[in-house]
Design a protein around this motif. Structure first.
Motif, PDB file in Angstrom:
ATOM      1  N   SER A  21       0.846  -1.198   0.000  1.00 20.48           N
ATOM      2  CA  SER A  21       0.000   0.000   0.000  1.00 20.48           C
ATOM      3  C   SER A  21       0.877   1.242   0.000  1.00 20.48           C
ATOM      4  O   SER A  21       1.942   1.271   0.611  1.00 20.48           O
ATOM      5  N   VAL A  22       0.410   2.273  -0.685  1.00 23.38           N
ATOM      6  CA  VAL A  22       1.121   3.543  -0.759  1.00 23.38           C
ATOM      7  C   VAL A  22       0.135   4.654  -0.423  1.00 23.38           C
ATOM      8  O   VAL A  22      -0.976   4.680  -0.942  1.00 23.38           O
ATOM      9  N   ILE A  23       0.550   5.557   0.447  1.00 24.56           N
ATOM     10  CA  ILE A  23      -0.254   6.734   0.775  1.00 24.56           C
ATOM     11  C   ILE A  23       0.384   7.921   0.076  1.00 24.56           C
ATOM     12  O   ILE A  23       1.570   8.193   0.256  1.00 24.56           O
ATOM     13  N   PHE A  24      -0.388   8.626  -0.722  1.00 21.03           N
ATOM     14  CA  PHE A  24       0.080   9.843  -1.375  1.00 21.03           C
ATOM     15  C   PHE A  24      -0.477  11.013  -0.577  1.00 21.03           C
ATOM     16  O   PHE A  24      -1.683  11.156  -0.454  1.00 21.03           O
ATOM     17  N   LEU A  25       0.410  11.810  -0.037  1.00 22.86           N
ATOM     18  CA  LEU A  25       0.015  12.841   0.902  1.00 22.86           C
ATOM     19  C   LEU A  25       0.639  14.173   0.524  1.00 22.86           C
ATOM     20  O   LEU A  25       1.831  14.252   0.247  1.00 22.86           O
ATOM     21  N   THR A  26      -0.170  15.193   0.473  1.00 20.13           N
ATOM     22  CA  THR A  26       0.346  16.559   0.383  1.00 20.13           C
ATOM     23  C   THR A  26      -0.179  17.284   1.617  1.00 20.13           C
ATOM     24  O   THR A  26      -1.316  17.067   2.038  1.00 20.13           O
ATOM     25  N   VAL A  27       0.668  18.085   2.203  1.00 15.74           N
ATOM     26  CA  VAL A  27       0.287  18.789   3.425  1.00 15.74           C
ATOM     27  C   VAL A  27       0.561  20.277   3.266  1.00 15.74           C
ATOM     28  O   VAL A  27       1.279  20.699   2.362  1.00 15.74           O
ATOM     29  N   SER A  28      -0.010  21.041   4.149  1.00 13.15           N
ATOM     30  CA  SER A  28       0.242  22.484   4.138  1.00 13.15           C
ATOM     31  C   SER A  28       0.633  22.911   5.548  1.00 13.15           C
ATOM     32  O   SER A  28       0.576  22.125   6.485  1.00 13.15           O
ATOM     33  N   GLY A  29       1.038  24.132   5.672  1.00 13.96           N
ATOM     34  CA  GLY A  29       1.383  24.681   6.972  1.00 13.96           C
ATOM     35  C   GLY A  29       2.825  24.444   7.387  1.00 13.96           C
ATOM     36  O   GLY A  29       3.177  24.685   8.537  1.00 13.96           O
ATOM     37  N   GLU A  30       3.664  23.993   6.452  1.00 15.47           N
ATOM     38  CA  GLU A  30       5.067  23.755   6.801  1.00 15.47           C
ATOM     39  C   GLU A  30       5.711  25.018   7.352  1.00 15.47           C
ATOM     40  O   GLU A  30       6.387  24.974   8.390  1.00 15.47           O
ATOM     41  N   GLU A  31       5.505  26.123   6.679  1.00 20.05           N
ATOM     42  CA  GLU A  31       6.139  27.371   7.071  1.00 20.05           C
ATOM     43  C   GLU A  31       5.625  27.907   8.404  1.00 20.05           C
ATOM     44  O   GLU A  31       6.235  28.768   9.014  1.00 20.05           O
ATOM     45  N   HIS A  32       4.500  27.391   8.861  1.00 25.00           N
ATOM     46  CA  HIS A  32       3.912  27.850  10.120  1.00 25.00           C
ATOM     47  C   HIS A  32       4.180  26.898  11.275  1.00 25.00           C
ATOM     48  O   HIS A  32       3.610  27.062  12.345  1.00 25.00           O
ATOM     49  N   GLY A  33       5.005  25.880  11.028  1.00 23.80           N
ATOM     50  CA  GLY A  33       5.329  24.945  12.100  1.00 23.80           C
ATOM     51  C   GLY A  33       5.031  23.497  11.776  1.00 23.80           C
ATOM     52  O   GLY A  33       4.763  22.716  12.683  1.00 23.80           O
ATOM     53  N   LEU A  34       5.085  23.130  10.508  1.00 20.68           N
ATOM     54  CA  LEU A  34       4.873  21.736  10.079  1.00 20.68           C
ATOM     55  C   LEU A  34       3.490  21.219  10.480  1.00 20.68           C
ATOM     56  O   LEU A  34       3.318  20.069  10.840  1.00 20.68           O
ATOM     57  N   TRP A  35       2.506  22.076  10.390  1.00 21.12           N
ATOM     58  CA  TRP A  35       1.163  21.747  10.867  1.00 21.12           C
ATOM     59  C   TRP A  35       0.558  20.516  10.200  1.00 21.12           C
ATOM     60  O   TRP A  35       0.010  19.647  10.867  1.00 21.12           O
ATOM     61  N   GLY A  36       0.602  20.470   8.872  1.00 17.23           N
ATOM     62  CA  GLY A  36      -0.054  19.365   8.171  1.00 17.23           C
ATOM     63  C   GLY A  36       0.556  18.010   8.486  1.00 17.23           C
ATOM     64  O   GLY A  36      -0.165  17.043   8.762  1.00 17.23           O
ATOM     65  N   SER A  37       1.877  17.929   8.463  1.00 17.49           N
ATOM     66  CA  SER A  37       2.518  16.641   8.752  1.00 17.49           C
ATOM     67  C   SER A  37       2.361  16.268  10.222  1.00 17.49           C
ATOM     68  O   SER A  37       2.216  15.091  10.560  1.00 17.49           O
ATOM     69  N   ALA A  38       2.360  17.261  11.110  1.00 17.46           N
ATOM     70  CA  ALA A  38       2.141  16.983  12.530  1.00 17.46           C
ATOM     71  C   ALA A  38       0.745  16.390  12.737  1.00 17.46           C
ATOM     72  O   ALA A  38       0.578  15.404  13.464  1.00 17.46           O
ATOM     73  N   TRP A  39      -0.253  16.986  12.091  1.00 11.95           N
ATOM     74  CA  TRP A  39      -1.613  16.466  12.219  1.00 11.95           C
ATOM     75  C   TRP A  39      -1.694  15.039  11.675  1.00 11.95           C
ATOM     76  O   TRP A  39      -2.293  14.158  12.294  1.00 11.95           O
TER      77      TRP A  39
END
Length: 142
Positions: A21-39
């Motif tokens: 299985s592969v998860i394709f993920l795009t996140v936002s908020g990196e510049e504000h503190g890695l918000w998307g990946s943290a969530w």
């Protein structure tokens, strides 16, 4: 460039699905503190312990044509795997480089960091470093 890369890979994998299985993920908020990946790592669709790798495609497709800076190459065995692959394929003419600007802390300021903190091996090929400054100020010298 990273989002376009993720979409292109998702399209290619849809045509030839892998066994894993592969998860394709795009996140936002990196510049504000890695918000998307943290969530994401706090609310994953599968247990983080089952994730075998995080390939961060942020800022792909820039600078030298014969080398790729790999942010965090020293933080997981994926760096060794990539180096062995590059060495086995001289026809690619690609040399992998460690982050030449560790004082900029690209590793800790990029979305793969949240995965690494949770024990997921990470790999962040980037062609963004030369002549690019991730924050206001003078560009990084090559």
């Amino acid at each position: 460039s990273g989002t376009a890369g993720v979409l292109a890979l998702a399209e290619a994998f849809a045509l030839a699905p892998p066994k894993r299985s592969v998860i394709f993920l795009t996140v936002s908020g990196e510049e504000h503190g890695l918000w998307g990946s943290a969530w994401f790592v706090e609310n994953p669709p599968v247990p983080v312990g089952r994730m075998v790798a995080n390939l961060n495609l942020d800022m792909i497709g820039r600078n030298w044509k014969d080398s790729i800076v790999v942010i965090g190459i020293e933080h997981s065995d994926l760096g060794t795997t990539a180096a062995l692959t590059a060495a086995a394929h001289d026809e690619l003419g690609i040399a992998l480089m460690r982050d030449p600007w560790p004082q900029e802390n690209f590793f800790g300021r990029s979305d793969h960091y949240n995965f690494a903190r949770r024990g997921v091996p990470v790999f962040g090929p980037s062609r963004a470093a030369a002549g690019f400054s991730p924050r206001p100020g003078p560009a990084c010298a090559a």
